[in-house]
Design a protein around this motif. Structure first.
Motif, PDB file in Angstrom:
ATOM      1  N   ASP A 122      32.677 -51.830 -20.182  1.00 39.24           N
ATOM      2  CA  ASP A 122      33.477 -52.437 -19.117  1.00 39.24           C
ATOM      3  C   ASP A 122      34.682 -51.554 -18.795  1.00 39.24           C
ATOM      4  N   PHE A 123      34.822 -51.180 -17.559  1.00 40.43           N
ATOM      5  CA  PHE A 123      35.993 -50.418 -17.118  1.00 40.43           C
ATOM      6  C   PHE A 123      36.207 -50.700 -15.633  1.00 40.43           C
ATOM      7  N   ARG A 124      37.409 -50.450 -15.181  1.00 44.03           N
ATOM      8  CA  ARG A 124      37.781 -50.753 -13.806  1.00 44.03           C
ATOM      9  C   ARG A 124      37.009 -49.849 -12.838  1.00 44.03           C
ATOM     10  N   GLY A 125      36.456 -50.466 -11.805  1.00 40.64           N
ATOM     11  CA  GLY A 125      35.727 -49.713 -10.792  1.00 40.64           C
ATOM     12  C   GLY A 125      34.275 -49.455 -11.129  1.00 40.64           C
ATOM     13  N   ARG A 126      33.760 -50.105 -12.173  1.00 37.56           N
ATOM     14  CA  ARG A 126      32.381 -49.832 -12.587  1.00 37.56           C
ATOM     15  C   ARG A 126      31.376 -50.241 -11.503  1.00 37.56           C
ATOM     16  N   ASP A 127      31.548 -51.420 -10.930  1.00 37.07           N
ATOM     17  CA  ASP A 127      30.604 -51.896  -9.922  1.00 37.07           C
ATOM     18  C   ASP A 127      30.625 -51.008  -8.682  1.00 37.07           C
ATOM     19  N   ALA A 128      31.821 -50.577  -8.289  1.00 34.65           N
ATOM     20  CA  ALA A 128      31.912 -49.688  -7.133  1.00 34.65           C
ATOM     21  C   ALA A 128      31.239 -48.351  -7.417  1.00 34.65           C
ATOM     22  N   LEU A 129      31.338 -47.893  -8.654  1.00 35.70           N
ATOM     23  CA  LEU A 129      30.697 -46.644  -9.027  1.00 35.70           C
ATOM     24  C   LEU A 129      29.177 -46.774  -8.990  1.00 35.70           C
ATOM     25  N   VAL A 130      28.663 -47.923  -9.433  1.00 35.83           N
ATOM     26  CA  VAL A 130      27.217 -48.155  -9.371  1.00 35.83           C
ATOM     27  C   VAL A 130      26.732 -48.135  -7.930  1.00 35.83           C
ATOM     28  N   VAL A 131      27.481 -48.780  -7.039  1.00 39.42           N
ATOM     29  CA  VAL A 131      27.119 -48.779  -5.619  1.00 39.42           C
ATOM     30  C   VAL A 131      27.175 -47.369  -5.047  1.00 39.42           C
ATOM     31  N   GLY A 132      28.175 -46.599  -5.464  1.00 38.05           N
ATOM     32  CA  GLY A 132      28.269 -45.222  -4.990  1.00 38.05           C
ATOM     33  C   GLY A 132      27.110 -44.367  -5.446  1.00 38.05           C
ATOM     34  N   VAL A 133      26.685 -44.538  -6.693  1.00 42.56           N
ATOM     35  CA  VAL A 133      25.530 -43.789  -7.195  1.00 42.56           C
ATOM     36  C   VAL A 133      24.288 -44.152  -6.409  1.00 42.56           C
ATOM     37  N   PHE A 134      24.124 -45.444  -6.130  1.00 41.61           N
ATOM     38  CA  PHE A 134      22.974 -45.871  -5.339  1.00 41.61           C
ATOM     39  C   PHE A 134      23.016 -45.269  -3.932  1.00 41.61           C
ATOM     40  N   ALA A 135      24.202 -45.227  -3.330  1.00 40.51           N
ATOM     41  CA  ALA A 135      24.335 -44.698  -1.975  1.00 40.51           C
ATOM     42  C   ALA A 135      24.040 -43.203  -1.916  1.00 40.51           C
ATOM     43  N   LEU A 136      24.309 -42.486  -3.003  1.00 39.74           N
ATOM     44  CA  LEU A 136      24.058 -41.047  -3.010  1.00 39.74           C
ATOM     45  C   LEU A 136      22.582 -40.703  -2.852  1.00 39.74           C
ATOM     46  N   GLN A 137      21.707 -41.658  -3.159  1.00 40.04           N
ATOM     47  CA  GLN A 137      20.279 -41.399  -3.003  1.00 40.04           C
ATOM     48  C   GLN A 137      19.888 -41.233  -1.538  1.00 40.04           C
ATOM     49  N   ALA A 138      20.721 -41.734  -0.632  1.00 43.29           N
ATOM     50  CA  ALA A 138      20.421 -41.644   0.800  1.00 43.29           C
ATOM     51  C   ALA A 138      20.820 -40.300   1.395  1.00 43.29           C
ATOM     52  N   VAL A 139      21.499 -39.440   0.627  1.00 42.23           N
ATOM     53  CA  VAL A 139      21.939 -38.138   1.141  1.00 42.23           C
ATOM     54  C   VAL A 139      20.756 -37.166   1.095  1.00 42.23           C
ATOM     55  N   PRO A 140      20.318 -36.645   2.224  1.00 44.45           N
ATOM     56  CA  PRO A 140      19.198 -35.701   2.219  1.00 44.45           C
ATOM     57  C   PRO A 140      19.549 -34.424   1.479  1.00 44.45           C
ATOM     58  N   LEU A 141      18.591 -33.900   0.774  1.00 41.52           N
ATOM     59  CA  LEU A 141      18.796 -32.662   0.022  1.00 41.52           C
ATOM     60  C   LEU A 141      19.202 -31.524   0.947  1.00 41.52           C
ATOM     61  N   GLN A 142      18.602 -31.487   2.141  1.00 39.82           N
ATOM     62  CA  GLN A 142      18.885 -30.389   3.064  1.00 39.82           C
ATOM     63  C   GLN A 142      20.348 -30.359   3.485  1.00 39.82           C
ATOM     64  N   MET A 143      20.988 -31.524   3.577  1.00 42.44           N
ATOM     65  CA  MET A 143      22.400 -31.573   3.968  1.00 42.44           C
ATOM     66  C   MET A 143      23.304 -31.035   2.870  1.00 42.44           C
ATOM     67  N   ALA A 144      22.893 -31.183   1.628  1.00 39.46           N
ATOM     68  CA  ALA A 144      23.732 -30.749   0.518  1.00 39.46           C
ATOM     69  C   ALA A 144      23.580 -29.269   0.206  1.00 39.46           C
ATOM     70  N   LEU A 145      22.544 -28.630   0.720  1.00 34.33           N
ATOM     71  CA  LEU A 145      22.323 -27.217   0.396  1.00 34.33           C
ATOM     72  C   LEU A 145      23.419 -26.315   0.948  1.00 34.33           C
ATOM     73  N   VAL A 146      23.856 -26.578   2.176  1.00 35.89           N
ATOM     74  CA  VAL A 146      24.877 -25.709   2.785  1.00 35.89           C
ATOM     75  C   VAL A 146      26.191 -25.763   2.015  1.00 35.89           C
TER      76      VAL A 146
END
Length: 294
Positions: free
Chosen positions: A107-131
């Motif tokens: 348990d730590f502050r911001g854990r739930d927001a971090l989980v949501v952020g990790v989930f959202a990162l899956q939507a970032v296309p690989l091609q966009m991150a290459l540059v």
């Protein structure tokens, strides 16, 4: 009456599944047979003529694996694929396991927001991150090796890229599994004085084996078959490029040497097929990790 209808529906679904399986596997069968046919027959006749006049040869595989005429030498690239794939599976697996445990049981502050952020990162296309990643490499940012490095030193760039791209899915998958473990078991271990290290290695790790193996197989197949990251970060040279880069070069613009391309494709597919079929039960359990609780 209902029983008869159910049996008819079951037979119909079975027939449809068989037809789909045959249609799906027929092209692969044709490629496999073409890899064993002589060059002249491959250029002039279809693969189905093999059943009427079977002429088989292993010359295509010999030329692909060790040919010195520029059409093969896949054996060298096979070693590069192994060197790239194994660390690219191990690094995200270890990092994601620690991160998933922290998100699930600490348990730590911001854990739930971090989980949501990790989930959202899956939507970032690989091609966009290459540059942006290439920009970091070109500047020699922090601990990353400088872009001008050549030879085996460039393997580190590929490992880093595959690790970064795999972490969101790995953390999400393992977090769902670890969060579904029996809470009473973990709490009992804590009451007995178990530290997080003891919980992680002696209790959570054995229970999380299906999810770990499932992700490892998925990541292995993904990295082994990757072309975009490997071609971008290795430079496409024989010293560092994997087999996918060599197969793309063999295909060329017009796809010449068809008999060698088919042989090379099955050489490249052999290892992931062996890994998948040997661990297929863990893959199914890993994909369902955390989907059902209780």
């Amino acid at each position: 009456m209902n029983g008869v209808r159910e049996r008819l529906a079951s037979r119909a679904l079975t027939s449809v599944a068989v037809v789909i399986a045959v249609l799906w596997t027929t092209p692969a069968l044709g490629l496999l047979l073409s890899s064993f046919r002589p060059e002249e027959e491959t250029r002039t006749t279809g693969w189905w003529t093999l059943f009427g006049a079977p002429h088989l040869t292993l010359d295509n595989y010999g030329e692909v694996l060790s040919g010195g005429n520029g059409s093969g030498r896949l054996a060298e690239y096979f070693v590069n694929s192994v060197v790239i794939t194994l660390p690219s599976v191990l690094f995200p697996l270890v990092l994601a396991f620690f991160a998933a445990y922290a998100l699930a049981w600490i348990d730590f502050r911001g854990r739930d927001a971090l989980v949501v952020g990790v989930f959202a990162l899956q939507a970032v296309p690989l091609q966009m991150a290459l540059v942006p990643l290439l920009k970091l490499f070109s500047q020699g940012w922090l601990f990353l090796p400088a872009w001008h490095l050549t030879g085996p030193a460039r393997f580190g760039q590929v490992w880093f890229a595959h690790t970064v791209f795999a972490l969101p899915f790995a953390v999400f998958l393992l977090h769902n599994f670890l969060a579904g473990l029996p809470r009473d078991l973990v709490e009992a271990a804590r009451v007995d004085g178990a530290s997080h290290g003891t919980l992680l290695l002696r209790i959570v790790l054995p229970l999380a084996r299906p999810a770990l193996v499932g992700f490892a197989v998925i990541q292995f197949v993904w990295v082994w078959n990757d072309l975009l990251v490997a071609l971008t970060l290795t430079g496409g040279t024989a010293e560092t490029a994997p087999m996918t880069v060599r197969l793309a070069n063999m295909a060329g613009t017009y796809g010449g040497d068809w008999q060698r391309l088919t042989a090379g494709a099955f050489v490249a597919a052999l290892v992931p097929l062996l890994v998948f079929f040997s661990l297929r039960r863990h893959v199914a359990r890993g994909l369902l990790a955390g989907s059902v609780k209780g």
